[in-house]
Design a protein around this motif. Sequence first.
Motif, PDB file in Angstrom:
ATOM      1  N   PRO B 190       0.812  -1.225   0.000  1.00  0.00           N
ATOM      2  CA  PRO B 190       0.000   0.000   0.000  1.00  0.00           C
ATOM      3  C   PRO B 190       0.845   1.275   0.000  1.00  0.00           C
ATOM      4  N   PHE B 191       1.947   1.265   0.720  1.00  0.00           N
ATOM      5  CA  PHE B 191       2.751   2.487   0.788  1.00  0.00           C
ATOM      6  C   PHE B 191       3.456   2.800  -0.532  1.00  0.00           C
ATOM      7  N   SER B 192       3.878   1.739  -1.253  1.00  0.00           N
ATOM      8  CA  SER B 192       4.583   2.036  -2.504  1.00  0.00           C
ATOM      9  C   SER B 192       3.599   2.293  -3.643  1.00  0.00           C
ATOM     10  N   PHE B 193       2.480   1.541  -3.696  1.00  0.00           N
ATOM     11  CA  PHE B 193       1.566   1.722  -4.831  1.00  0.00           C
ATOM     12  C   PHE B 193       0.627   2.914  -4.648  1.00  0.00           C
ATOM     13  N   VAL B 194       0.153   3.117  -3.402  1.00  0.00           N
ATOM     14  CA  VAL B 194      -0.701   4.278  -3.178  1.00  0.00           C
ATOM     15  C   VAL B 194       0.206   5.470  -2.853  1.00  0.00           C
ATOM     16  N   SER B 195       0.989   5.837  -3.835  1.00  0.00           N
ATOM     17  CA  SER B 195       1.911   6.959  -3.701  1.00  0.00           C
ATOM     18  C   SER B 195       2.132   7.508  -5.106  1.00  0.00           C
ATOM     19  N   SER B 196       2.998   8.500  -5.205  1.00  0.00           N
ATOM     20  CA  SER B 196       3.275   9.055  -6.523  1.00  0.00           C
ATOM     21  C   SER B 196       4.414   8.316  -7.217  1.00  0.00           C
ATOM     22  N   ALA B 197       4.790   7.121  -6.689  1.00  0.00           N
ATOM     23  CA  ALA B 197       5.977   6.454  -7.235  1.00  0.00           C
ATOM     24  C   ALA B 197       5.818   6.051  -8.694  1.00  0.00           C
ATOM     25  N   MET B 208      -8.376   8.396  -1.454  1.00  0.00           N
ATOM     26  CA  MET B 208      -7.098   7.729  -1.575  1.00  0.00           C
ATOM     27  C   MET B 208      -5.989   8.755  -1.811  1.00  0.00           C
ATOM     28  N   ARG B 209      -6.369   9.802  -2.542  1.00  0.00           N
ATOM     29  CA  ARG B 209      -5.376  10.837  -2.835  1.00  0.00           C
ATOM     30  C   ARG B 209      -4.923  11.518  -1.542  1.00  0.00           C
ATOM     31  N   GLY B 210      -5.869  11.668  -0.613  1.00  0.00           N
ATOM     32  CA  GLY B 210      -5.532  12.261   0.676  1.00  0.00           C
ATOM     33  C   GLY B 210      -4.418  11.501   1.360  1.00  0.00           C
ATOM     34  N   PHE B 211      -4.529  10.162   1.329  1.00  0.00           N
ATOM     35  CA  PHE B 211      -3.486   9.327   1.923  1.00  0.00           C
ATOM     36  C   PHE B 211      -2.207   9.435   1.093  1.00  0.00           C
ATOM     37  N   GLN B 215       1.593  10.730   2.686  1.00  0.00           N
ATOM     38  CA  GLN B 215       2.391   9.672   3.303  1.00  0.00           C
ATOM     39  C   GLN B 215       3.857   9.843   2.874  1.00  0.00           C
ATOM     40  N   PRO B 216       4.759   9.321   3.684  1.00  0.00           N
ATOM     41  CA  PRO B 216       6.186   9.634   3.485  1.00  0.00           C
ATOM     42  C   PRO B 216       6.747   9.197   2.132  1.00  0.00           C
ATOM     43  N   ILE B 217       6.262   8.083   1.589  1.00  0.00           N
ATOM     44  CA  ILE B 217       6.876   7.584   0.352  1.00  0.00           C
ATOM     45  C   ILE B 217       6.696   8.606  -0.771  1.00  0.00           C
ATOM     46  N   THR B 218       5.489   9.186  -0.872  1.00  0.00           N
ATOM     47  CA  THR B 218       5.236  10.187  -1.908  1.00  0.00           C
ATOM     48  C   THR B 218       6.208  11.357  -1.785  1.00  0.00           C
ATOM     49  N   VAL B 219       6.359  11.837  -0.578  1.00  0.00           N
ATOM     50  CA  VAL B 219       7.258  12.969  -0.351  1.00  0.00           C
ATOM     51  C   VAL B 219       8.687  12.598  -0.729  1.00  0.00           C
ATOM     52  N   MET B 220       9.102  11.391  -0.337  1.00  0.00           N
ATOM     53  CA  MET B 220      10.469  10.951  -0.620  1.00  0.00           C
ATOM     54  C   MET B 220      10.696  10.767  -2.117  1.00  0.00           C
ATOM     55  N   VAL B 221       9.714  10.129  -2.772  1.00  0.00           N
ATOM     56  CA  VAL B 221       9.823   9.925  -4.222  1.00  0.00           C
ATOM     57  C   VAL B 221       9.908  11.283  -4.923  1.00  0.00           C
ATOM     58  N   ASN B 222       9.047  12.215  -4.529  1.00  0.00           N
ATOM     59  CA  ASN B 222       9.034  13.526  -5.196  1.00  0.00           C
ATOM     60  C   ASN B 222      10.323  14.306  -4.955  1.00  0.00           C
ATOM     61  N   ALA B 223      10.936  14.089  -3.788  1.00  0.00           N
ATOM     62  CA  ALA B 223      12.221  14.742  -3.535  1.00  0.00           C
ATOM     63  C   ALA B 223      13.263  14.223  -4.524  1.00  0.00           C
ATOM     64  N   VAL B 224      13.314  12.912  -4.692  1.00  0.00           N
ATOM     65  CA  VAL B 224      14.282  12.314  -5.617  1.00  0.00           C
ATOM     66  C   VAL B 224      13.953  12.726  -7.055  1.00  0.00           C
ATOM     67  N   ARG B 225      12.669  12.789  -7.342  1.00  0.00           N
ATOM     68  CA  ARG B 225      12.216  13.133  -8.696  1.00  0.00           C
ATOM     69  C   ARG B 225      12.607  14.571  -9.054  1.00  0.00           C
ATOM     70  N   THR B 226      12.339  15.493  -8.166  1.00  0.00           N
ATOM     71  CA  THR B 226      12.661  16.891  -8.487  1.00  0.00           C
ATOM     72  C   THR B 226      14.171  17.113  -8.531  1.00  0.00           C
ATOM     73  N   LEU B 227      14.920  16.386  -7.654  1.00  0.00           N
ATOM     74  CA  LEU B 227      16.377  16.539  -7.671  1.00  0.00           C
ATOM     75  C   LEU B 227      16.984  16.025  -8.976  1.00  0.00           C
ATOM     76  N   THR B 228      16.403  14.954  -9.544  1.00  0.00           N
ATOM     77  CA  THR B 228      16.990  14.388 -10.765  1.00  0.00           C
ATOM     78  C   THR B 228      16.388  14.982 -12.035  1.00  0.00           C
ATOM     79  N   TRP B 251      10.333  13.756   7.629  1.00  0.00           N
ATOM     80  CA  TRP B 251       9.799  12.398   7.768  1.00  0.00           C
ATOM     81  C   TRP B 251      10.896  11.438   8.241  1.00  0.00           C
ATOM     82  N   SER B 252      12.092  11.567   7.641  1.00  0.00           N
ATOM     83  CA  SER B 252      13.192  10.655   7.986  1.00  0.00           C
ATOM     84  C   SER B 252      13.537  10.761   9.456  1.00  0.00           C
ATOM     85  N   VAL B 253      13.701  11.999   9.920  1.00  0.00           N
ATOM     86  CA  VAL B 253      14.059  12.202  11.322  1.00  0.00           C
ATOM     87  C   VAL B 253      12.950  11.662  12.227  1.00  0.00           C
TER      88      VAL B 253
END
Lengths: 320, 270
Positions: B190-197, B208-211, B215-228, B251-253
């Motif tokens: 659920p965390f990987s698929f219900v995300s922006s990954a 579902m979009r609210g979740f 959730q942290p995975i979306t934020v993390m994926v988007n950080a990597v996405r915008t950086l690259t 989120w990490s901390v």
Amino acid sequence: MVLEVSFTLEATGLVKRFGNTPALDGLNLTMQPGQVMALLGPNGAGKTTFVNLVATLLHPDAGTLRVGGIDVARQPAAVRRLVALAGQSAAVEPTMTGRENVVMVARLFGASAGDARRDAAAVLEQMGLSDDADRTVRTYSGGMRRRLDLGASLVGHPRLLLLDEPTTGLDPRSRLELWDVIRSLVASGTDVLLTTQYLDEADHLASQIAIIDHGRVVAAGTPRELKRRAGRNVVEVRVRDLSALDRVAATLMAIGDGPATIDRPTHSVRVALGADTERVFAALRPLDDTGIAIDEVSVRQPTLDEAFLALTGAPKENVA
Amino acid sequence: MSSVAIAPPRGNAAGLCVSSGQIARRVLRKFVRSPQLVIVGTVQGAMFLLIFRYVFGGAIPLPGTNYVDFVVPGFITTGVLFNAMYASAGMAEDMSAGLIARLRSLPIPRSAVLIGRALADTAIQVWGLAITVAIGFLVGFRLHGSWSAALAAAALVILFGFVFEWVFVLIGMVAGSAQAAQGFALIVFPFSFVSSAYIPVATMPSWMRGFAENQPITVMVNAVRTLTQGHSAEALLGHPTSYFVVRSLIWSVGLIAVFAPLAVVKYRRG
């Protein structure tokens, strides 16, 4: 610095509960230096719980437990330097070789890389694993794994070695090999506390036996003392002619302390006597007068099985 | 009663560095010598990436960017979760096989077992990251930001790996057996698929979009996405790079602050 201690191990009123179930219920036990002590008891008697308390894997709920004079609850780190654990509660890494396993434990005990390699080679030799030292443990037999497990615990030069059911599940030959290894350790001066469900194992290896039942020590002493306390000598007579068996049984019954047991397949009759050995000869004299052909007469101490039953009152089925 | 003199325990046992190092070495040896794990993990990762890139990818239109550039950062980041499943199974196996009991009975700092494992598992994460990135480039993924931003993305992914290590080691200890640990670890789906990954969250139903958005995975994926991916990703996601990077760090901390102490407490209690 030299520590003066009187006991290798001293447990007083030791209590450990799991939920509301007491695994140890006021256990008292003393083990002196130079001993091999066997904790004997049925499954669920509290043997492994006790070993885990000594190994500092568990914390006692009440009572005191000292190893080499050091309180296990107060100074667990110091106790961990004195004891080593092997058997059903410990393990080796199957994807590493025998040597790598022992070297890792030696390094964790604080040996330098060079010392660890030297100590590991010595331990592997002692365990008879030198030829297989560089194979991954995955390929070892059950007996070899147990010997490696034992070797890994020895590499830290423990004062007290804890062996939790060291031979459970091994085939008879591996079991005898492991017994030999344990005996050689004892000869080299390591104190050993072992748990077992096998009476013969305790009898063969231990200088002291503590029988545990329901989390308490119900009897303790040397194997000889326990057998003596449990009872009486047994006279067994084997006759040549099966038809004479009943007459022999009647004669033995007259002088014995209880009913005679007839074992037809082996042509023998057994009866328990009082502790006096003189009575054995008195018992046999009437037999001589009957003129019955007798093949064998033996007088022996009760087996530990018989002792266990007499001391715990437990049916034998619960022992294994 | 006799009184004898016993020698004091010899020297000092291994310190934190040596003992953590030995434990880490063991975990790595185990990984390297279980080729089925290395191969299955790699093939599975590659297969999913190829399926998304070539099977689903064509049906997912994205304004201003290629699907491959969108999805590879998703795979790189969620790969951390799938690799962490290995950590939980490994920890559970060590508990049930009795290896942890042996280590706990040794005179080493108790934290060494968890620290050693975390180091080794992070190294395994780096290996997984390298593989995913390599396959990503092979199927057409390209960087559209600076090299320094790409390196920052790699550093973030390694940090995320370290974060989820604690979550999954705790799961492994609670589960008690490797099979149960694998079962618990299904939480990654659920965390990987219900995300922006893998797809933009905009097409999901609103509940579902609210979740997914929070959730942290979306934020993390988007950080990597915008950086690259730079500006095109920022435009697509509607926030600047810093927005996602800062939130992913928070989120990490937060996750470490919660799960690392829980793991340590669980380990101490046994």
